[in-house]
Write an enzyme that holds these catalytic residues in place. Sequence first.
Site, PDB file in Angstrom:
ATOM      1  N   ARG A 138       0.859  -1.181   0.000  1.00  0.00           N
ATOM      2  CA  ARG A 138       0.000   0.000   0.000  1.00  0.00           C
ATOM      3  C   ARG A 138       0.896   1.232   0.000  1.00  0.00           C
ATOM      4  NH1 ARG A 138      -3.512  -2.842  -1.472  1.00  0.00           N
ATOM      5  NH2 ARG A 138      -5.589  -3.167  -0.570  1.00  0.00           N
ATOM      6  N   HIS A 180      -1.107   0.043  -9.794  1.00  0.00           N
ATOM      7  CA  HIS A 180      -1.762  -0.918  -8.877  1.00  0.00           C
ATOM      8  C   HIS A 180      -2.278  -2.149  -9.628  1.00  0.00           C
ATOM      9  CE1 HIS A 180      -3.797  -1.094  -4.664  1.00  0.00           C
ATOM     10  NE2 HIS A 180      -3.487  -2.304  -5.090  1.00  0.00           N
ATOM     11  N   GLU A 193      -2.909   7.610  -3.964  1.00  0.00           N
ATOM     12  CA  GLU A 193      -3.462   6.949  -5.141  1.00  0.00           C
ATOM     13  C   GLU A 193      -4.873   7.447  -5.455  1.00  0.00           C
ATOM     14  OE1 GLU A 193      -2.157   2.806  -4.893  1.00  0.00           O
ATOM     15  OE2 GLU A 193      -4.012   2.306  -5.933  1.00  0.00           O
TER      16      GLU A 193
HETATM   17  C1  DGY Z   1      -5.596  -6.121  -2.720  1.00  0.00           C
HETATM   18  O1  DGY Z   1      -6.389  -7.039  -2.957  1.00  0.00           O
HETATM   19  O2  DGY Z   1      -5.465  -5.663  -1.589  1.00  0.00           O
HETATM   20  C2  DGY Z   1      -4.760  -5.609  -3.839  1.00  0.00           C
HETATM   21  O3  DGY Z   1      -4.094  -4.464  -3.500  1.00  0.00           O
HETATM   22  C3  DGY Z   1      -5.577  -5.366  -5.090  1.00  0.00           C
HETATM   23  O4  DGY Z   1      -6.055  -6.515  -5.563  1.00  0.00           O
END
Ligand code: DGY
Length: 318
Positions: free
Chosen positions: A237, A284, A266
């Site tokens: 993240r 992402h 983001e």
């Molecule tokens: C998640 O699932 O947390 C990813 O970042 C996106 O699929």
Amino acid sequence: MTNIVVTGRIPHPGIERLGTVGSVWAWDDDEPIPTDVRNAHLAHADVAVTLLTDRVDDAFLDAAPQLRMVANVAVGYNNIDVAACQRRNVIVTNTPGVLTDATADLAMALVLMSTRRLGEGERLIRSGAAWQWGMFMMLGRGLQGRQLGIVGMGGIGVALARRARSFGMTIAYHNRSAVNADVANELGATRHELRQLLATSDVVSLNCPYSPETHHLIDADALQSMRSDAFLINTARGPIVDEAALVAALRNGAIAGAGLDVFEHEPTVHPDLLQLDNVVLVPHLGSATVETRTAMAMLAADNVVAVVNGGAPLTPVG
Ligand code: DGY
């Protein structure tokens, strides 16, 4: 009849599965659902199927007075105020496991792209500039015998470690608890304090969840403690990294490069990152394969089916 609201586009098999236990209304557009539209449907929803771009907070929950369940189609659930859901007896589920391989593949791709300067090479070709093979042209770094330091040794961290081992890397990690002995032996993985991991790794990969504890875990000090020839990879993240500090570190040579799939604000990307050649930027895409996104939708739907049928959720959160 159970009313199920799906707040964003998900693969159709997931919608079909949801339809076996309730009446489904799904937002079917790539643009985010407008709040007034969402709230109008949440007003009668028993179940909400959400994406990581939804903020499930008190405002969301206030709009959904009869909600019993939130099924997030993501493994990360930092978009959900789990405590607020618990206060209202709303079950929360996520989609662990099914995106492990796809995300580890992407993390490995970013390791290779960063260390071998592939983004830079691609930009050179596309720029139309004249070029010719040269002995010293765009030299990168090899991975054999280099240490990969993994911050967060859950399923994705372990899957990345397996991939990196096949490229000849050695594995070190930082995690709250030690990985089980069989996995540690298989990977030859050693556990370190964070600062020691940062100071000794050739490539550092972030694979931990985002939480208040991991906010800006990689700040200016942490970046300063990395080696000047090291690379930072983030597929977890964005806010785990202080992006402004990363820009400075990339610019002043505190680290050699970075590969980012996620961003602090983001979908906005720090404008200075766009100017730097020593960072690879992708939007992402960690779980972005047809197979994985379908599996995520199916697992979210399976959670809903289990709960609506009176069973326990398969992959609960909290
Ligand atoms: C998640 O699932 O947390 C990813 O970042 C996106 O699929």
